[in-house]
Design an enzyme around this catalytic site. Structure first.
Site, mmCIF file in Angstrom:
data_model
loop_
_atom_site.group_PDB
_atom_site.id
_atom_site.type_symbol
_atom_site.label_atom_id
_atom_site.label_comp_id
_atom_site.label_asym_id
_atom_site.label_seq_id
_atom_site.Cartn_x
_atom_site.Cartn_y
_atom_site.Cartn_z
ATOM 1 N N GLU A 60 0.830 -1.203 0.000
ATOM 2 C CA GLU A 60 0.000 0.000 0.000
ATOM 3 C C GLU A 60 0.867 1.257 0.000
ATOM 4 O O GLU A 60 0.443 2.306 -0.455
ATOM 5 C CB GLU A 60 -0.900 0.032 1.245
ATOM 6 C CG GLU A 60 -1.962 -1.066 1.278
ATOM 7 C CD GLU A 60 -2.649 -1.185 2.635
ATOM 8 O OE1 GLU A 60 -3.757 -1.679 2.687
ATOM 9 O OE2 GLU A 60 -2.043 -0.794 3.661
ATOM 10 N N ASP A 98 -11.709 -6.429 -1.799
ATOM 11 C CA ASP A 98 -12.473 -7.687 -1.742
ATOM 12 C C ASP A 98 -13.841 -7.367 -1.162
ATOM 13 O O ASP A 98 -14.091 -6.256 -0.711
ATOM 14 C CB ASP A 98 -11.727 -8.709 -0.865
ATOM 15 C CG ASP A 98 -11.445 -8.170 0.528
ATOM 16 O OD1 ASP A 98 -10.327 -7.689 0.771
ATOM 17 O OD2 ASP A 98 -12.361 -8.170 1.373
HETATM 18 N N1 SAH Z 1 -2.685 -12.281 4.226
HETATM 19 C C1 SAH Z 1 -2.506 -10.855 4.169
HETATM 20 C C2 SAH Z 1 -3.082 -10.297 5.403
HETATM 21 C C3 SAH Z 1 -3.693 -8.991 5.150
HETATM 22 S S1 SAH Z 1 -4.791 -8.544 6.394
HETATM 23 C C4 SAH Z 1 -1.049 -10.599 3.955
HETATM 24 O O1 SAH Z 1 -0.400 -11.480 3.485
HETATM 25 O O2 SAH Z 1 -0.520 -9.504 4.168
HETATM 26 C C5 SAH Z 1 -5.731 -7.424 5.479
HETATM 27 C C6 SAH Z 1 -5.292 -5.995 5.456
HETATM 28 O O3 SAH Z 1 -6.080 -5.290 4.516
HETATM 29 C C7 SAH Z 1 -5.494 -5.273 6.766
HETATM 30 O O4 SAH Z 1 -4.500 -4.304 6.926
HETATM 31 C C8 SAH Z 1 -6.910 -4.664 6.627
HETATM 32 O O5 SAH Z 1 -6.952 -3.338 7.086
HETATM 33 C C9 SAH Z 1 -7.214 -4.690 5.129
HETATM 34 N N2 SAH Z 1 -8.339 -5.523 4.684
HETATM 35 C C10 SAH Z 1 -8.636 -5.738 3.380
HETATM 36 N N3 SAH Z 1 -9.707 -6.550 3.249
HETATM 37 C C11 SAH Z 1 -10.111 -6.867 4.509
HETATM 38 C C12 SAH Z 1 -11.156 -7.702 5.018
HETATM 39 N N4 SAH Z 1 -11.968 -8.360 4.215
HETATM 40 N N5 SAH Z 1 -11.281 -7.814 6.368
HETATM 41 C C13 SAH Z 1 -10.433 -7.152 7.190
HETATM 42 N N6 SAH Z 1 -9.423 -6.357 6.751
HETATM 43 C C14 SAH Z 1 -9.246 -6.209 5.424
#
Ligand code: SAH
Length: 246
Positions: free
Chosen positions: A16, A213
């Site tokens: 990001e 998503d």
């Molecule tokens: N597996 C990912 C984890 C990302 S967590 C990795 O490898 O990095 C998701 C991140 O995006 C968090 O910082 C959150 O703020 C945001 N985010 C995007 N979609 C989300 C969702 N469906 N639920 C919660 N956070 C989400």
């Protein structure tokens, strides 16, 4: 002469933030609290970029450091989120006007979602900074958003320490919030924590999230692809537009 307070630009993930570091002039990296802070200028405005990492505690820690160590008086979060509001689709952009912690529950001592001893469930974004962020996001969309026909939404963002990735899970979370009068457009894992710390310090806060998503059963598939391909480019356009307006 005192130096003007920098604008802090916070993101959770490296993807990001990527493009933003490249757009920073005279960039200097300062290591603090186990994190890299990038100090520099954009369009003559002093800016400090930080990566919070994921979740509310990480976000709160980073926000406190930005305020206390780097003197930030204005804070913008840019990142991605899951769309849970009607018509909030992948590629759309949500600017937060209010921030609630969907996993805060100290009931029956305090009403569900209320942050104990603050009397507040929703922390509002700063009106001026949020208006500027909306203009910048709208311009970035006109300029060619990540997806043709992408739309800008403004409203409530819900944060919690959970990656929401199931249709039923998302529906239950939204239904519970709605029954308390909260209508979330997007879920993520940091915004409301940053808003709470900013409120404690009287620091102006605004946040923009590109929808990666739909917080449903395919969220874990949509999410990484979107972040890699779209979110970072988009963050640069919006932050560039915002900083120009300051
Ligand atoms: N597996 C990912 C984890 C990302 S967590 C990795 O490898 O990095 C998701 C991140 O995006 C968090 O910082 C959150 O703020 C945001 N985010 C995007 N979609 C989300 C969702 N469906 N639920 C919660 N956070 C989400």
């Amino acid at each position: 002469m005192t130096r003007p307070a920098p604008l802090a630009v916070l993101s959770a993930l490296a993807e990001e933030q990527q493009g933003l570091v490249g757009a920073l002039l005279d960039a200097q990296c300062v290591r603090y609290a186990g994190r890299d802070f990038w100090v520099g200028r954009m369009h003559g405005v002093p800016v400090v970029l930080a990566l919070s990492r994921i979740g509310k505690v990480a976000a709160a820690t980073t926000t406190a450091a930005l305020i206390e160590r780097f003197g930030a008086q204005r804070m913008v979060f840019t990142g991605v989120a899951g769309g849970v509001g009607d018509g909030v689709e992948v590629g759309d952009v949500v600017v937060g006007t209010g921030f609630v912690q969907h996993d805060m529950d100290a009931s029956p001592l305090f009403p569900r979602y209320q942050i104990p001893l603050t009397g507040q469930s929703v922390f509002a974004g700063d009106a001026d900074l949020t208006a500027r962020l909306m203009d910048a996001a709208q311009l970035a969309l006109v300029d060619g958003g990540p997806r043709g026909g992408a739309r800008l939404h403004t409203g409530l963002i819900a944060s919690g320490d959970r990656f929401v990735s199931g249709v039923q899970e998302a529906a239950a979370l939204v239904a519970a919030l709605r029954s308390a009068g909260h209508m979330p457009l997007a879920v993520e894992m940091e915004g409301a924590a940053v808003a709470q710390v900013c409120a404690d310090h009287g620091v102006a806060f605004a946040a923009v999230r590109t929808i990666s998503d739909r917080a449903d059963d395919t969220a874990h598939v949509d999410f990484p692809r979107f972040v890699r391909e779209v979110a970072s480019l988009y963050a640069v356009k919006i932050v560039d537009g915002l900083v120009k307006s300051l």
